[in-house]
Design a protein around this motif. Structure first.
Motif, PDB file in Angstrom:
ATOM      1  N   GLY A  57      14.056  43.831  12.445  1.00  0.00           N
ATOM      2  CA  GLY A  57      12.646  44.195  12.355  1.00  0.00           C
ATOM      3  C   GLY A  57      12.261  44.813  11.018  1.00  0.00           C
ATOM      4  N   THR A  58      13.203  45.450  10.341  1.00  0.00           N
ATOM      5  CA  THR A  58      12.856  46.143   9.091  1.00  0.00           C
ATOM      6  C   THR A  58      13.708  45.691   7.912  1.00  0.00           C
ATOM      7  N   CYS A  59      15.016  45.580   8.098  1.00  0.00           N
ATOM      8  CA  CYS A  59      15.909  45.313   6.977  1.00  0.00           C
ATOM      9  C   CYS A  59      15.839  43.872   6.490  1.00  0.00           C
TER      10      CYS A  59
ATOM     11  N   LYS B 272      17.386  59.027   1.004  1.00  0.00           N
ATOM     12  CA  LYS B 272      17.862  58.521  -0.275  1.00  0.00           C
ATOM     13  C   LYS B 272      18.501  57.138  -0.133  1.00  0.00           C
ATOM     14  N   ALA B 273      19.190  56.911   0.966  1.00  0.00           N
ATOM     15  CA  ALA B 273      19.897  55.647   1.142  1.00  0.00           C
ATOM     16  C   ALA B 273      18.987  54.508   1.553  1.00  0.00           C
ATOM     17  N   CYS B 274      17.875  54.799   2.233  1.00  0.00           N
ATOM     18  CA  CYS B 274      17.003  53.744   2.775  1.00  0.00           C
ATOM     19  C   CYS B 274      15.655  53.779   2.087  1.00  0.00           C
ATOM     20  N   ALA B 275      15.151  52.601   1.738  1.00  0.00           N
ATOM     21  CA  ALA B 275      13.850  52.505   1.073  1.00  0.00           C
ATOM     22  C   ALA B 275      12.713  52.433   2.073  1.00  0.00           C
ATOM     23  N   LYS B 276      12.967  52.127   3.321  1.00  0.00           N
ATOM     24  CA  LYS B 276      11.923  51.981   4.348  1.00  0.00           C
ATOM     25  C   LYS B 276      12.240  52.911   5.516  1.00  0.00           C
ATOM     26  N   THR B 277      12.354  54.165   5.223  1.00  0.00           N
ATOM     27  CA  THR B 277      12.723  55.119   6.261  1.00  0.00           C
ATOM     28  C   THR B 277      11.676  55.188   7.369  1.00  0.00           C
ATOM     29  N   GLY B 278      10.404  55.242   6.996  1.00  0.00           N
ATOM     30  CA  GLY B 278       9.335  55.340   8.003  1.00  0.00           C
ATOM     31  C   GLY B 278       9.264  54.115   8.894  1.00  0.00           C
TER      32      GLY B 278
ATOM     33  N   LEU C 214      12.195  54.139  11.255  1.00  0.00           N
ATOM     34  CA  LEU C 214      11.996  55.131  12.313  1.00  0.00           C
ATOM     35  C   LEU C 214      11.024  54.623  13.371  1.00  0.00           C
ATOM     36  N   GLN C 215       9.924  53.961  12.931  1.00  0.00           N
ATOM     37  CA  GLN C 215       8.925  53.456  13.876  1.00  0.00           C
ATOM     38  C   GLN C 215       9.522  52.365  14.779  1.00  0.00           C
ATOM     39  N   VAL C 216      10.251  51.422  14.163  1.00  0.00           N
ATOM     40  CA  VAL C 216      10.853  50.336  14.944  1.00  0.00           C
ATOM     41  C   VAL C 216      11.928  50.891  15.893  1.00  0.00           C
ATOM     42  N   MET C 217      12.679  51.882  15.401  1.00  0.00           N
ATOM     43  CA  MET C 217      13.727  52.459  16.227  1.00  0.00           C
ATOM     44  C   MET C 217      13.155  53.189  17.432  1.00  0.00           C
ATOM     45  N   LYS C 218      12.009  53.866  17.247  1.00  0.00           N
ATOM     46  CA  LYS C 218      11.355  54.521  18.390  1.00  0.00           C
ATOM     47  C   LYS C 218      10.929  53.489  19.431  1.00  0.00           C
ATOM     48  N   GLN C 219      10.330  52.382  18.958  1.00  0.00           N
ATOM     49  CA  GLN C 219       9.894  51.334  19.904  1.00  0.00           C
ATOM     50  C   GLN C 219      11.093  50.731  20.652  1.00  0.00           C
ATOM     51  N   GLN C 220      12.147  50.409  19.901  1.00  0.00           N
ATOM     52  CA  GLN C 220      13.325  49.823  20.544  1.00  0.00           C
ATOM     53  C   GLN C 220      13.996  50.806  21.502  1.00  0.00           C
TER      54      GLN C 220
END
Length: 835
Positions: free
Chosen positions: A402-404, A449-455, A458-464
């Motif tokens: 969904g994000t990566c 620092k490690a992830c460019a799309k942290t937000g 986080l949003q996709v992880m909450k939904q999943q």
């Protein structure tokens, strides 16, 4: 030149060879004869019923009554045609052959009757209306038509001849009905070995009718029909006793007298001889034979004078000789058909045992099936965990896709730094699991620092994670449902296994004990219709008595129960009483073992704040097998909803225990039901005491409940167990506490509204023991009311929670009436093995 050889003859050699040849030929001839005789025996054995029925057909075809009526032949042929159509031809030939041997040959009459009946038979068969119930009417029409035709074609036709025609047709009609009941015994069409009295009479009429065909035959001046009739009376007198012997004598003598009017005295002679022979039945064959000889001789002297005494005596001796030569197996086979005989009772007992064993075997098979199903469900549930590695990987893949997938650092993160990225994902998932409302600002700095799309991650992880939680909730419910089904199947398997063992328990008929009880009751002047002892095991006595009662006298409780208590040496009480026949004044009473201990109970309850509904539920009831259950349940919260949960827990638990389910399995089943019946978090405590009323051994089942207390004199004993209430977790731990109570013990069960009333600053157990010790009353209801009142006063008349007190007192059972002793009556001897 050829030399001539002289043949030398040895005399002994030729003789030996000839003897050997003769011996071989003798052996072969004897072997051939033996094989031929063996084949004959095999053929006779295979065709024994055909030969027997054909022989009976010859005698019935020859039999006549009143010197001109032959109603037996067609009636016999008709029944054979319907029951054994394969024997129709040999029976028809035998009947026709018998008509040729009759004193007044009636070949054309009987042949015509057979022909008309066969035409009617083929007609009904063509239209598919062939039923055995039509046979008497078909016989009546056939006999009436043929005899009427013969009467009309005669030179003279009078009213007497018309009456004879009608009489012959009616007799044939009646005999068809009789043979329909009797002949199935010879054709293996009778499905059961139990005969009614009417069927026995029909069999006797058939046998007497067959003897009628032997009227006029003599062997050395001895009448064959007289010998056979006396032999028949001997057989039934030995098997059935005086009543059956006299009945056979009357019926046989009557039918023989119709065939030969000069033999009318045979009816009285056979009846009296059968009665006398049956009365001596206990003396076996010899006594029965003596009774026949005395009875026939006495009646012959009285009726015919001394002239025919010698002939009648020799006829009786011939019958007795046949009787003594008859093997025991024949009498045993006959007695199995006659109700009231020992062999008949034994055959019925063996049949019931076979049915019982077959039923128990089938129940056991069903039990194994349910047990196997239970194991299968347990295996399925154990193989599925609530959170598997595959589901976690699926969760990770959904987030990554969904994000990566659209991120420019995808290859760098998942290819170059796979382990670090996977660890960060796992940490993020754990953080969301601990805090579902996690904000981007709360993400650890190293992840940002490690992830460019942290937000976005986080949003996709909450939904999943939300979808994952819903999925896991449904899976848990499915898992719980499977566990419940497995437990229930296991419980049903156990119940069916216990039922199979109960079915296989073999009972005994206790005639001697029943007669002893009847004798004792007769001495007291009571009118007893019947006594049936079902069980005589100590503590499990079951006796059913049907007696004549007088309204208002209550004989069963005041006389019969005290008498049974005396001769059985244990307290017997009335378990159940019903009116068997109001018009005759009969009552059926079931007597059983009285309980050794009786339980008196008292209850006091108050709802929170004085409301109408209390969340507490209680119950006191008999579970069967002498077990008395006292139960108390406290539902979560207060009010009507809490009461529904607590009452449901108690009702389900009591039903399962009454069905015979194991206590631990019953608790687990109730726990599963409460977890599945409501999606909300609802639970209830269970406090149950199972008291054995024979031994006072008590089993306590305490599930999340407060301690119970036993007051024994000045001592107060607490009973407690530490486990969670039911309806919270699936794998509940069930602790059973077993304790031996004593007469006079008082069991006090309370809910947390009572137990928690002193607050946290006081030792609750010591405080409750002191409160119970201060109450002097031993009456259960007064003790419950006094304890509740003191607790409410201690709280300054405030009710902060639902309060319930259940008090039970165990004491010796004291019967209402003392035992009644009859002088000379000994104790009843109990068999070692009873049902």
């Amino acid at each position: 030149m050829m030399e001539k050889w002289n043949v030398v003859h040895f005399p002994g050699l030729k003789s030996r060879k000839s003897k050997s040849k003769e011996r071989t030929e003798g052996w072969s001839s004897r072997l051939k004869k033996r094989l031929d005789s063996h084949k004959v025996v095999q053929w006779v054995t295979a065709q024994r019923w055909m030969l027997l029925l054909s022989a009976m057909g010859v005698l019935l075809g020859r039999a006549t009554i009143l010197d001109e009526l032959s109603p037996f032949a067609l009636a016999y042929f008709a029944v054979i045609t319907f029951l054994r159509r394969d024997l129709m031809l040999p029976v028809a030939v035998s009947v026709v052959l018998g008509s040729l041997l009759a004193p007044y040959p009636s070949l054309f009459m009987i042949g015509g009757e057979l022909l008309v009946f066969y035409l009617l038979y083929r007609g009904l068969r063509t239209f598919d209306r062939l039923e055995l119930s039509y046979a008497p009417l078909m016989v009546f029409l056939s006999v009436f038509m043929v005899n009427l035709f013969n009467a009309v074609m005669a030179p003279t036709f009078t009213w007497y001849e018309l009456i004879i025609v009608g009489t012959d047709a009616v007799l044939s009609f009646m005999l068809t009905l009789v043979f329909t009941q009797a002949i199935p015994l010879f054709t293996y069409r009778k499905k059961t070995s139990q005969l009614k009295n009417e069927e026995i009479l029909c069999l006797i009429i058939l046998l007497a009718s067959v003897m009628t065909g032997a009227v006029g035959w003599t062997v050395h001046s001895l009448s064959v029909d007289h010998v056979l009739s006396r032999y028949l009376v001997l057989v039934f007198a030995l098997v059935g006793g005086a009543s059956l012997g006299a009945s056979v004598g009357v019926i046989t003598g009557l039918i023989l007298s119709l065939a030969n009017m000069s033999a009318i005295v045979q009816m009285s002679l056979l009846a009296f001889a059968g009665l006398l022979a049956g009365m001596l039945r206990e003396g076996k064959k010899g006594a029965v034979a003596l009774g026949m000889l005395l009875g026939s001789s006495i009646l012959t002297i009285y009726l015919d004078g001394t002239g025919d005494v010698l002939t009648s005596t020799w006829e009786s001796c011939a019958a007795i000789l046949l009787f003594l030569m008859t093997p025991k197996s024949f009498f045993k086979a006959v007695s199995t058909y006659v109700p009231g005989t020992q062999d008949h009772a034994k055959s019925q007992h063996e049949y019931a045992k076979r049915v019982r064993d077959l039923t128990a075997e089938r129940v056991t098979k069903f039990s194994r099936v349910f047990s196997q199903l239970s194991r299968s469900f347990h295996q399925i549930s154990a193989s599925e965990s609530t959170k598997s590695d595959g589901e976690i990987e699926h969760f990770m893949n959904a987030v990554a896709e969904g994000t990566c997938a659209s991120c420019f650092k995808c290859e760098q993160c998942w290819d170059g730094k796979f382990m670090q990225t996977h660890q960060y994902m796992t940490e993020m998932m754990s953080a969301i699991e601990d805090n579902p409302d996690l904000e981007p600002e709360q993400i650890p700095p190293q992840w940002s620092k490690a992830c460019a799309k942290t937000g976005a991650v986080l949003q996709v992880m909450k939904q999943q994670y939300s979808l994952y939680q819903h999925n896991m909730q449904w899976k848990r419910q499915v898992y719980d449902s499977r566990q419940l089904v497995a437990d229930q199947l296991s419980g049903v398997s156990q119940i069916m296994e216990d039922l199979a063992r109960e079915i296989q328990r073999e009972g005994q008929t206790m005639h001697r004990q029943e007669e002893q009880i009847r004798e004792a009751l007769d001495r007291l002047g009571l009118s007893i219709q019947s006594i049936e002892i079902i069980n005589l095991d100590a503590g499990q006595v079951e006796i059913e008595i049907v007696h004549a009662y007088t309204r208002g006298f209550d004989e069963c409780r005041k006389i019969i129960a005290p008498l049974l208590s005396d001769i059985l040496d244990e307290h017997i009480a009335v378990m159940r009483e019903t009116e068997a026949d109001r018009r005759q004044g009969l009552a059926t009473v079931m007597f059983g073992s009285a309980k050794t201990y009786e339980i008196a109970t008292g209850v006091a309850s108050a709802a929170k704040g004085g409301d109408f509904f209390s969340g507490d539920s209680y119950s006191m009831m008999e579970l069967g097998n002498g077990t008395f259950a006292v139960s108390l349940s406290d539902g979560m919260g207060n009010g009507e909803r809490a009461q529904q949960e607590s009452s449901a827990a108690l009702n389900i638990l009591e039903e399962l225990l009454q069905s015979g389910m194991d206590e631990k399995l019953a608790i687990k089943s109730v726990n599963s039901v409460l977890m599945l019946r409501s999606p909300e978090e609802m639970y209830a405590t269970v406090d149950m005491a199972l008291i054995d009323q024979y031994t006072a051994q008590t089993t306590f089942m305490k599930i999340g409940s407060t301690p119970s207390f036993i007051k024994r004199g000045e001592e107060v004993i607490p009973v407690s167990a530490s486990n969670l209430p039911i309806g919270i977790i699936q794998d509940i731990e069930v602790d059973l506490v077993s304790l031996q109570l004593q007469p006079g013990d008082i069991l006090i069960m309370i809910t947390d509204g009572i137990y928690d009333s002193p607050g946290y600053a006081v030792n609750k157990e010591i405080w409750m023991k002191r409160m119970i010790q201060e109450i002097e009353s031993e009456d259960p209801q007064q003790l419950a009311d006094c304890l509740l009142e003191r607790v409410i006063r201690y709280q300054q008349n405030q009710i902060y929670d639902d309060m319930t007190v259940v008090v039970s007192k165990i004491d010796h059972f004291r019967p209402e009436w003392a035992t009644l002793h009859v002088p000379g009556m000994r104790w009843l001897e109990r068999p070692r093995t009873v049902s």
